[in-house]
Motif scaffolding. Structure first.
Motif, PDB file in Angstrom:
ATOM      1  N   SER A   1       4.615  -0.643   8.265  1.00  0.00           N
ATOM      2  CA  SER A   1       4.259   0.639   7.665  1.00  0.00           C
ATOM      3  C   SER A   1       5.352   1.649   7.980  1.00  0.00           C
ATOM      4  O   SER A   1       5.776   1.783   9.129  1.00  0.00           O
ATOM      5  CB  SER A   1       2.910   1.132   8.221  1.00  0.00           C
TER       6      SER A   1
ATOM      7  N   LYS B   1       3.426   0.760   3.008  1.00  0.00           N
ATOM      8  CA  LYS B   1       3.109  -0.377   3.858  1.00  0.00           C
ATOM      9  C   LYS B   1       3.309  -1.657   3.065  1.00  0.00           C
ATOM     10  O   LYS B   1       2.750  -1.812   1.970  1.00  0.00           O
ATOM     11  CB  LYS B   1       1.676  -0.301   4.373  1.00  0.00           C
TER      12      LYS B   1
ATOM     13  N   SER C   1       3.586   7.471   2.742  1.00  0.00           N
ATOM     14  CA  SER C   1       3.866   6.258   3.513  1.00  0.00           C
ATOM     15  C   SER C   1       3.848   5.037   2.607  1.00  0.00           C
ATOM     16  O   SER C   1       3.220   5.037   1.540  1.00  0.00           O
ATOM     17  CB  SER C   1       2.847   6.077   4.641  1.00  0.00           C
TER      18      SER C   1
ATOM     19  N   GLN D   1       0.862  -1.188   0.000  1.00  0.00           N
ATOM     20  CA  GLN D   1       0.000   0.000   0.000  1.00  0.00           C
ATOM     21  C   GLN D   1       0.897   1.236   0.000  1.00  0.00           C
ATOM     22  O   GLN D   1       1.679   1.444   0.931  1.00  0.00           O
ATOM     23  CB  GLN D   1      -0.914   0.015   1.225  1.00  0.00           C
TER      24      GLN D   1
ATOM     25  N   GLN E   1      13.509   0.682  10.421  1.00  0.00           N
ATOM     26  CA  GLN E   1      12.338   0.495   9.576  1.00  0.00           C
ATOM     27  C   GLN E   1      12.731   0.334   8.111  1.00  0.00           C
ATOM     28  O   GLN E   1      12.175  -0.501   7.401  1.00  0.00           O
ATOM     29  CB  GLN E   1      11.396   1.684   9.723  1.00  0.00           C
TER      30      GLN E   1
ATOM     31  N   ASP F   1       2.947  -6.320   7.340  1.00  0.00           N
ATOM     32  CA  ASP F   1       2.644  -5.743   8.650  1.00  0.00           C
ATOM     33  C   ASP F   1       3.508  -4.529   8.981  1.00  0.00           C
ATOM     34  O   ASP F   1       3.425  -3.992  10.082  1.00  0.00           O
ATOM     35  CB  ASP F   1       2.825  -6.801   9.743  1.00  0.00           C
TER      36      ASP F   1
END
Length: 245
Positions: free
Chosen positions: A64, A59, A57, A3, A74, A62
């Motif tokens: 994001s 994603k 952002s 996403q 991250q 799981d």
């Protein structure tokens, strides 16, 4: 699942990505099409932070990641969920075919060499190059080098593979062998795939969703048949008519 929401990227005063939003689900194949210079390759490079996006952002599964508040941890986790197949192969010239595939398994995923060797040999068989395992990239055709690049991408067991115009550097007679490998992967639905390509007929055949980019924006998206036959976007229709026969 991938996403992307509101993704933005500028180089100096030139805004390349203008709030890109789209989604592909697990096992889906998405094709990004559009005129040259509209930001398609930049979009792929921002998804795995080869280029750091300015906003928006991403994603994957799981995880994001907010571009404005992303941490190194991250970003590493995001990259571990993706693999990239580049236009110009990006193989290590001083490593054999086998070593090129084993390197990310040993150095990044910390697998034992015996395990990495087994995985690499299985993947070389899958892309039809097991007999070239001890060759160096300079001894391979462009199509063979790209097939090694695909095997290397598969080696890390990604959730999504990003293909950046994987046939653009190939001689015409080598394009088919690479497209056949990608189609086989799509049919097996081993992972999601996002492909930037100018091979329009191939994109329409292989994809679950097609996304049209123009001037840094995602202006249209849909299933191939719907996008081709029902879009009110005259620029998209003109673009497709110039490629699809």
């Amino acid at each position: 699942m991938l996403q992307v929401t509101g993704l933005e990227k500028s180089f100096g005063s030139f805004k390349v990505l203008k709030g890109i939003t789209f989604r592909i689900d697990d096992g889906e194949v998405g094709a990004i099409i559009g005129p040259s210079g509209t930001g398609k390759s930049t979009l792929l490079r921002c998804i795995n932070f080869i280029e750091k996006p300015d906003g928006g952002s991403i994603k994957i599964g799981d995880l994001s990641v907010d571009a404005g508040r992303s941490s190194e941890r991250q970003i590493r986790r995001l990259r571990n969920k993706t693999a990239m197949v580049f236009q110009n192969y990006c193989l290590f010239k001083n490593k054999t075919v086998l070593e090129n595939i084993m390197m990310p398994l040993v150095l990044v995923q910390k697998k034992k060499r015996e395990t990495a060797l087994e995985i690499a040999l299985q993947l070389l068989e899958q892309v039809g190059l097991k007999d070239k395992q001890h060759c160096y990239p300079s001894r391979l055709s462009g199509g063979q080098q790209q097939r090694v690049g695909i095997a290397r991408a598969l080696a890390v067991d990604p959730e999504i593979i990003l293909f950046d115009e994987p046939t653009s550097s190939l001689d015409p007679e080598r394009v088919g062998e690479v497209l056949a490998i990608i189609k086989d992967l799509a049919d097996k639905k081993r992972c999601s795939m996002l492909i930037v390509t100018h091979e329009m007929n191939f994109a329409m055949e292989i994809s679950d969703k097609v996304f049209f980019m123009d001037d840094g924006m995602m202006t249209d998206e849909g299933a191939p048949d719907n996008l081709r036959g029902n879009s009110a976007n005259k620029k998209l229709c003109s673009f497709l008519n110039g490629f699809i026969r």
